[in-house]
Design a protein around this motif. Structure first.
Motif, PDB file in Angstrom:
ATOM      1  N   LEU A 298      19.354  63.956 104.771  1.00  0.00           N
ATOM      2  CA  LEU A 298      18.156  63.343 105.344  1.00  0.00           C
ATOM      3  C   LEU A 298      17.136  64.468 105.514  1.00  0.00           C
ATOM      4  CD1 LEU A 298      17.363  60.475 106.333  1.00  0.00           C
ATOM      5  CD2 LEU A 298      17.852  61.274 108.656  1.00  0.00           C
ATOM      6  N   SER A 299      16.343  64.652 104.440  1.00  0.00           N
ATOM      7  CA  SER A 299      15.444  65.795 104.378  1.00  0.00           C
ATOM      8  C   SER A 299      16.286  67.072 104.452  1.00  0.00           C
ATOM      9  CB  SER A 299      14.397  65.724 105.492  1.00  0.00           C
ATOM     10  OG  SER A 299      13.442  66.761 105.338  1.00  0.00           O
ATOM     11  N   ALA A 300      16.006  67.953 105.384  1.00  0.00           N
ATOM     12  CA  ALA A 300      16.790  69.188 105.493  1.00  0.00           C
ATOM     13  C   ALA A 300      18.054  68.997 106.313  1.00  0.00           C
ATOM     14  CB  ALA A 300      15.925  70.290 106.111  1.00  0.00           C
ATOM     15  N   TRP A 301      18.232  67.795 106.860  1.00  0.00           N
ATOM     16  CA  TRP A 301      19.357  67.516 107.729  1.00  0.00           C
ATOM     17  C   TRP A 301      20.457  66.758 106.985  1.00  0.00           C
ATOM     18  CZ3 TRP A 301      19.145  69.015 112.938  1.00  0.00           C
ATOM     19  CH2 TRP A 301      17.892  69.467 113.374  1.00  0.00           C
ATOM     20  N   THR A 302      21.633  66.727 107.594  1.00  0.00           N
ATOM     21  CA  THR A 302      22.712  65.860 107.125  1.00  0.00           C
ATOM     22  C   THR A 302      23.047  64.893 108.255  1.00  0.00           C
ATOM     23  OG1 THR A 302      23.661  67.531 105.662  1.00  0.00           O
ATOM     24  CG2 THR A 302      25.093  65.721 106.331  1.00  0.00           C
ATOM     25  N   LEU A 303      22.986  63.607 107.933  1.00  0.00           N
ATOM     26  CA  LEU A 303      23.271  62.565 108.912  1.00  0.00           C
ATOM     27  C   LEU A 303      24.711  62.100 108.744  1.00  0.00           C
ATOM     28  CD1 LEU A 303      22.419  60.361 111.011  1.00  0.00           C
ATOM     29  CD2 LEU A 303      21.753  58.951 109.035  1.00  0.00           C
ATOM     30  N   ASP A 304      25.440  62.012 109.846  1.00  0.00           N
ATOM     31  CA  ASP A 304      26.812  61.501 109.827  1.00  0.00           C
ATOM     32  C   ASP A 304      26.941  60.429 110.905  1.00  0.00           C
ATOM     33  OD1 ASP A 304      29.831  62.253 108.887  1.00  0.00           O
ATOM     34  OD2 ASP A 304      29.801  61.638 110.987  1.00  0.00           O
ATOM     35  N   VAL A 305      27.374  59.240 110.493  1.00  0.00           N
ATOM     36  CA  VAL A 305      27.612  58.123 111.415  1.00  0.00           C
ATOM     37  C   VAL A 305      29.060  57.690 111.249  1.00  0.00           C
ATOM     38  CG1 VAL A 305      26.934  55.805 112.115  1.00  0.00           C
ATOM     39  CG2 VAL A 305      25.212  57.383 111.196  1.00  0.00           C
ATOM     40  N   SER A 306      29.787  57.593 112.341  1.00  0.00           N
ATOM     41  CA  SER A 306      31.200  57.210 112.240  1.00  0.00           C
ATOM     42  C   SER A 306      31.608  56.352 113.420  1.00  0.00           C
ATOM     43  CB  SER A 306      32.095  58.456 112.184  1.00  0.00           C
ATOM     44  OG  SER A 306      32.049  59.158 113.410  1.00  0.00           O
ATOM     45  N   ASN A 307      32.645  55.567 113.208  1.00  0.00           N
ATOM     46  CA  ASN A 307      33.245  54.767 114.281  1.00  0.00           C
ATOM     47  C   ASN A 307      34.759  54.903 114.184  1.00  0.00           C
ATOM     48  OD1 ASN A 307      32.489  52.469 116.383  1.00  0.00           O
ATOM     49  ND2 ASN A 307      34.407  51.883 115.384  1.00  0.00           N
ATOM     50  N   THR A 308      35.379  55.240 115.312  1.00  0.00           N
ATOM     51  CA  THR A 308      36.829  55.397 115.366  1.00  0.00           C
ATOM     52  C   THR A 308      37.394  54.462 116.422  1.00  0.00           C
ATOM     53  OG1 THR A 308      36.728  57.709 114.672  1.00  0.00           O
ATOM     54  CG2 THR A 308      38.727  56.989 115.788  1.00  0.00           C
ATOM     55  N   PHE A 309      38.313  53.618 116.002  1.00  0.00           N
ATOM     56  CA  PHE A 309      38.975  52.681 116.912  1.00  0.00           C
ATOM     57  C   PHE A 309      40.443  53.055 117.024  1.00  0.00           C
ATOM     58  CE2 PHE A 309      41.646  48.893 117.444  1.00  0.00           C
ATOM     59  CZ  PHE A 309      41.167  48.423 118.658  1.00  0.00           C
ATOM     60  N   GLY A 310      40.961  53.038 118.257  1.00  0.00           N
ATOM     61  CA  GLY A 310      42.373  53.328 118.473  1.00  0.00           C
ATOM     62  C   GLY A 310      42.993  52.358 119.449  1.00  0.00           C
ATOM     63  N   SER A 311      44.252  52.023 119.224  1.00  0.00           N
ATOM     64  CA  SER A 311      44.944  51.055 120.080  1.00  0.00           C
ATOM     65  C   SER A 311      46.404  51.454 120.226  1.00  0.00           C
ATOM     66  CB  SER A 311      44.851  49.653 119.472  1.00  0.00           C
ATOM     67  OG  SER A 311      45.641  48.723 120.184  1.00  0.00           O
ATOM     68  N   ASN A 312      46.929  51.355 121.445  1.00  0.00           N
ATOM     69  CA  ASN A 312      48.332  51.622 121.708  1.00  0.00           C
ATOM     70  C   ASN A 312      48.895  50.514 122.580  1.00  0.00           C
ATOM     71  OD1 ASN A 312      50.540  52.945 123.646  1.00  0.00           O
ATOM     72  ND2 ASN A 312      50.564  54.046 121.707  1.00  0.00           N
ATOM     73  N   ARG A 313      49.975  49.903 122.119  1.00  0.00           N
ATOM     74  CA  ARG A 313      50.647  48.837 122.851  1.00  0.00           C
ATOM     75  C   ARG A 313      52.100  49.227 123.053  1.00  0.00           C
ATOM     76  NH1 ARG A 313      53.196  44.691 119.423  1.00  0.00           N
ATOM     77  NH2 ARG A 313      54.904  46.107 119.893  1.00  0.00           N
ATOM     78  N   ALA A 314      52.570  49.208 124.294  1.00  0.00           N
ATOM     79  CA  ALA A 314      53.947  49.587 124.599  1.00  0.00           C
ATOM     80  C   ALA A 314      54.599  48.512 125.447  1.00  0.00           C
ATOM     81  CB  ALA A 314      53.982  50.925 125.329  1.00  0.00           C
ATOM     82  N   ASP A 315      55.722  47.964 124.973  1.00  0.00           N
ATOM     83  CA  ASP A 315      56.482  46.954 125.710  1.00  0.00           C
ATOM     84  C   ASP A 315      57.866  47.504 126.031  1.00  0.00           C
ATOM     85  OD1 ASP A 315      54.519  44.880 125.663  1.00  0.00           O
ATOM     86  OD2 ASP A 315      54.975  44.567 123.541  1.00  0.00           O
ATOM     87  N   PHE A 316      58.301  47.285 127.271  1.00  0.00           N
ATOM     88  CA  PHE A 316      59.577  47.820 127.729  1.00  0.00           C
ATOM     89  C   PHE A 316      60.548  46.681 128.050  1.00  0.00           C
ATOM     90  CE2 PHE A 316      56.668  51.267 128.533  1.00  0.00           C
ATOM     91  CZ  PHE A 316      57.409  52.410 128.299  1.00  0.00           C
ATOM     92  N   LYS A 317      61.811  46.920 127.739  1.00  0.00           N
ATOM     93  CA  LYS A 317      62.901  46.052 128.160  1.00  0.00           C
ATOM     94  C   LYS A 317      63.984  46.919 128.785  1.00  0.00           C
ATOM     95  CE  LYS A 317      62.189  42.401 124.721  1.00  0.00           C
ATOM     96  NZ  LYS A 317      62.796  41.595 123.621  1.00  0.00           N
ATOM     97  N   VAL A 318      64.740  46.330 129.692  1.00  0.00           N
ATOM     98  CA  VAL A 318      65.836  47.025 130.356  1.00  0.00           C
ATOM     99  C   VAL A 318      67.121  46.293 130.037  1.00  0.00           C
ATOM    100  CG1 VAL A 318      66.739  47.907 132.537  1.00  0.00           C
ATOM    101  CG2 VAL A 318      64.273  47.674 132.220  1.00  0.00           C
ATOM    102  N   GLY A 319      68.087  46.997 129.478  1.00  0.00           N
ATOM    103  CA  GLY A 319      69.377  46.404 129.148  1.00  0.00           C
ATOM    104  C   GLY A 319      70.511  47.073 129.902  1.00  0.00           C
ATOM    105  N   ASP A 320      71.678  46.447 129.882  1.00  0.00           N
ATOM    106  CA  ASP A 320      72.864  46.963 130.591  1.00  0.00           C
ATOM    107  C   ASP A 320      72.516  47.275 132.047  1.00  0.00           C
ATOM    108  OD1 ASP A 320      74.130  46.713 128.196  1.00  0.00           O
ATOM    109  OD2 ASP A 320      74.252  48.847 127.770  1.00  0.00           O
ATOM    110  N   SER A 321      71.843  46.348 132.689  1.00  0.00           N
ATOM    111  CA  SER A 321      71.344  46.572 134.039  1.00  0.00           C
ATOM    112  C   SER A 321      71.652  45.353 134.909  1.00  0.00           C
ATOM    113  CB  SER A 321      69.840  46.853 133.989  1.00  0.00           C
ATOM    114  OG  SER A 321      69.312  47.113 135.265  1.00  0.00           O
ATOM    115  N   VAL A 322      71.094  45.374 136.120  1.00  0.00           N
ATOM    116  CA  VAL A 322      71.306  44.271 137.046  1.00  0.00           C
ATOM    117  C   VAL A 322      70.245  44.359 138.141  1.00  0.00           C
ATOM    118  CG1 VAL A 322      72.871  45.574 138.550  1.00  0.00           C
ATOM    119  CG2 VAL A 322      73.050  43.088 138.463  1.00  0.00           C
TER     120      VAL A 322
END
Length: 745
Positions: A298-322
């Motif tokens: 962009l003329s003497a410049w460099t234009l950078d446009v970015s989008n970063t999406f992140g997702s983390n899903r954690a599900d827990f179960k308990v076994g051999d328990s009471v």
């Protein structure tokens, strides 16, 4: 002659291998030309260690990186972050190809290193997809934003120049557990003038166990070691030039199924288990990230446009328990609920070289960030009364579905006054809609009077915003308190229970980071650097001590809390000071006119001291931090560390020797504080080139079969079954063997 400098072609390869992009928005440069200390570790070197995942490989190659290896804690055993310079996991900013990586949804709520932090889980990035890792050991919040108090880890993904391959690795410990299998493959496809690079990895590891005989029942009852896990990862990295436009992007998807053990419950806990039982915590985690970007002149410049999406899903179960509150009608497995976290970062950057000053650069940028955090409650049977043994399940008093937005503006400049003098400056304004704003800055300078010696120094301010998890996390979990298992309630900062016990709204951590160093290149192929640093952090966000006693019991009773006897919450309770220094040396060349050699030596010493603890003004008789919590901040990581790596290649053979020494550390494993001695481990590997496109590797990890010191008071902890501290750096898996077959095409 015995020693000779490398050939010209090899010298050029060495220089190319040392080019980094982190720490500056100018053109890529050599590590030795940076005003901030940077470690560069090649992906092939990481994979050659034989370790199963990225975090472990980094720990044994980078002197300032530590990877605390919790074994019995359900949150910390499954989502473990790395630390830098002895600070906390969430004080390290992680980038992937220069873009901010999202954190885990799982907060570490167990009594181990990183307690109360929300790390970026490096092991969600397949090791096979890594081209190199750049570690910036310097404060960089003004350049990259919140979290970069200790430094930055930039992971560069494999691109179009990477060779197509497939590999298979298998291994196990000498004790016969920890069986592992890694299958990986990668290739690139032409896309007009661009390319798409695809890497896939499947990684399985069975659990390891260093637990001893439980004196109460005369047999092994616990597990202490790595959890059983299956990780599936896919990485797609693409770039497409279209005239003056350059489109780029990547997708990283990781699925993890793991099983870790809580602590053993004795035979008298439930009639459903007359011989006692070991609750098992199962994690089902899906982690996804995607970046799309566009750049153009962009003329003497460099234009950078970015989008970063992140997702983390954690599900827990308990076994051999009471759930003992349900008696004999209790189920033995429970849905314990889960956590969700999402982050979206939209960034616009303008950069330009300053032609009037050779090598100078100027950059401006804007960034918008959105975050969301959610807790899904466990099923009623896991929450009622005493709750499910091992992990009573997520049980916030009210639904947790929170979000926030932040935006920032920055300027980053480098100025080459003369060929020998380089100056740098950066400033950033960052504003969060939930707690306020911060301004940070950084100054750097490098003076290189000759090609043999250079002096460098930096000074910066930084900050770390309280995460959504730290502001709103709430649950009840089983913890060891003085060797006795109790249910501890973690309450959100604004919960009435927390407020009644002195909790205050969280503020951002703020830091001042100064460093100075010298870089020597006395001969071709040899580089030596020495850097000293000091990091002052105010208002550190920590998880309070587990508060108990009559005052706490009365507040819990008034609030109707029946499944917890102790309380903790997040607080800006501590100010700390960290001082230390790092030495690195690297040499590449040939000897005996035939053997190609690469030697690296690293040393890091860091001492963190507690400068101030804020008092609990509401309940002054109950301190916010006790000795155990203070040690986790200041003493529980090795006080120093040595890494040495030797790679010798001749003909079709390659021999690798890695030596790592972890210094002494302290923690409170049961009741009393204990100091653990230094420990040294040696890793060996041999590669043989079967054909020009096929290679066989065999090796042994921890050839010396080194273990950390045992807990002196282990007789008080689960009948002596749990033998080792979960602090330090080495872990307790012992000697391990592996073999790998790699084929390129």
């Amino acid at each position: 002659m015995l020693l000779a400098t490398a050939a010209v072609a090899q010298e050029q390869d060495v220089e190319l291998a040392e080019v980094v992009v982190v720490g500056s928005r100018g053109t890529p440069r050599l590590v030795t030309e940076s005003a901030s200390p940077i470690d560069l570790i090649d992906g092939e070197q990481l994979r050659a260690t034989g370790f199963n995942d990225l975090s472990k490989a980094l720990q044994f190659l980078a002197p300032s990186v530590n990877f605390p290896r919790s074994a019995t804690a359900p949150s910390a055993a499954n989502t473990r972050g790395v630390t830098l310079r002895g600070l906390s996991p969430d004080q390290v900013l992680v980038l992937v190809d220069g873009k901010r990586r999202h954190a885990s949804s799982v907060l570490n709520f167990n009594n181990v290193v990183g307690r109360g932090t929300v790390p970026v889980d490096l092991n969600t990035i397949p090791l096979a997809a890594v081209e190199r890792v750049e570690i910036l050991r310097d404060g960089a919040a003004a350049q990259y934003g919140s979290d970069a108090i200790a430094g930055v880890v930039n992971i560069v993904l494999r691109g179009a120049d990477s060779q197509s391959f497939t590999s298979l690795q298998g291994g196990a410990t000498e004790n016969g557990d920890g069986e592992s299998a890694i299958l990986a493959a990668g290739t690139s496809f032409d896309l007009r003038e661009g390319s798409i690079t695809v890497t896939a990895e499947s990684r399985y590891r069975d659990f390891t166990n260093s637990a001893g005989i439980d004196s109460r029942v005369g047999r092994i009852t616990n597990r202490q070691g790595d959890p059983e896990s299956l990780d599936l990862g896919l990485v797609v990295n693409a770039r497409l030039p279209l005239g003056d436009n350059d489109l780029y992007g990547n997708i990283i998807v990781s699925q993890r199924d793991s099983e870790s053990a809580a602590q053993y419950r004795a035979p008298n806990v439930s009639p459903l288990y007359p011989d006692g039982f070991l609750p098992l915590i199962e994690l089902d985690m899906l982690d996804m990230a995607a970046t799309v970007g566009w750049s153009r002149p962009l003329s003497a410049w460099t234009l950078d446009v970015s989008n970063t999406f992140g997702s983390n899903r954690a599900d827990f179960k308990v076994g051999d328990s009471v759930n003992t509150s349900l008696g004999t009608s209790s189920p033995t497995s429970f849905d314990a609920g889960g956590t969700r976290y999402q982050q979206n970062v939209l960034g616009v950057t303008l950069t330009r070289p300053l032609d009037v000053l050779s090598g100078a650069n100027l950059a401006f940028g804007l960034e918008s960030r959105y975050e969301m955090f959610e807790i899904d409650s466990g099923e009623p049977a896991s929450l009622l009364g005493a709750g499910a043994q091992g992990f009573p399940g997520f049980n916030p008093p009210s639904p947790i579905d929170e979000s926030r937005s932040a935006w920032s503006a920055f300027v980053d400049a480098e100025l080459h006054l003369t060929p020998a003098v380089t100056l740098g400056a950066a400033a950033r304004y960052e504003d969060y809609d939930d707690f306020g704003d911060e301004i940070t800055g950084k100054l750097s300078a490098m003076f290189k009077p000759t090609s043999v010696i250079a002096f460098r120094a930096t000074g910066s301010t930084g900050f770390r915003a309280p995460s959504l998890q730290q502001q709103y996390f709430s649950t009840v979990s089983s913890q060891s308190s003085g060797g006795v298992l109790v249910n501890v309630g973690t309450f959100a900062v604004d919960d009435p229970v927390s407020r009644a016990l002195g909790a205050q709204p969280l503020q951002a951590e703020t830091s001042e980071h100064v460093s100075a160093g010298i870089v020597l290149t006395p001969m071709q192929g040899l580089t030596v650097s020495l850097d000293a640093f000091r990091i002052d952090i105010e208002d550190r966000i920590v998880l309070s001590e587990s508060l108990s006693g009559p005052a706490v019991a009365a507040i819990l009773q008034q609030a109707g809390i029946t499944n917890a006897s102790q309380v903790r919450f997040f607080t800006n309770a501590a100010d700390t000071e960290t001082e230390g220094y790092e030495i690195t040396a690297a040499w590449r060349g040939t000897w005996l006119d035939a053997v190609r050699s690469a030697l690296t030596l690293g040393y890091m010493s860091a001492d963190t001291s507690l400068e101030q603890i804020k008092s609990n003004t509401v309940v002054p008789s109950v301190p916010l931090l006790g000795l155990a919590s203070i040690d986790l901040l200041t003493e529980a990581q090795p006080e120093d560390k040595v890494t040495f790596s030797s790679m010798q290649s001749w003909g079709p053979w390659q021999l690798r020797v890695d030596v790592t020494r972890f210094g002494k550390y302290k923690n409170v494993p049961v009741l009393l504080e204990q100091e653990y001695g230094a420990v040294t481990t040696v890793d060996l590997g041999v590669d043989y080139e079967l054909t020009p496109s096929m290679r066989l590797s065999v090796g042994v990890i921890n050839a010396t079969d080194a273990y950390p010191d045992k807990i002196a008071q282990r007789a008080l902890l689960q009948g002596g079954s749990l033998q080792y501290s979960e602090s330090g750096g080495l872990g307790s898996d012992g000697r391990e063997y592996y073999a790998r077959l790699w084929a390129g095409f």
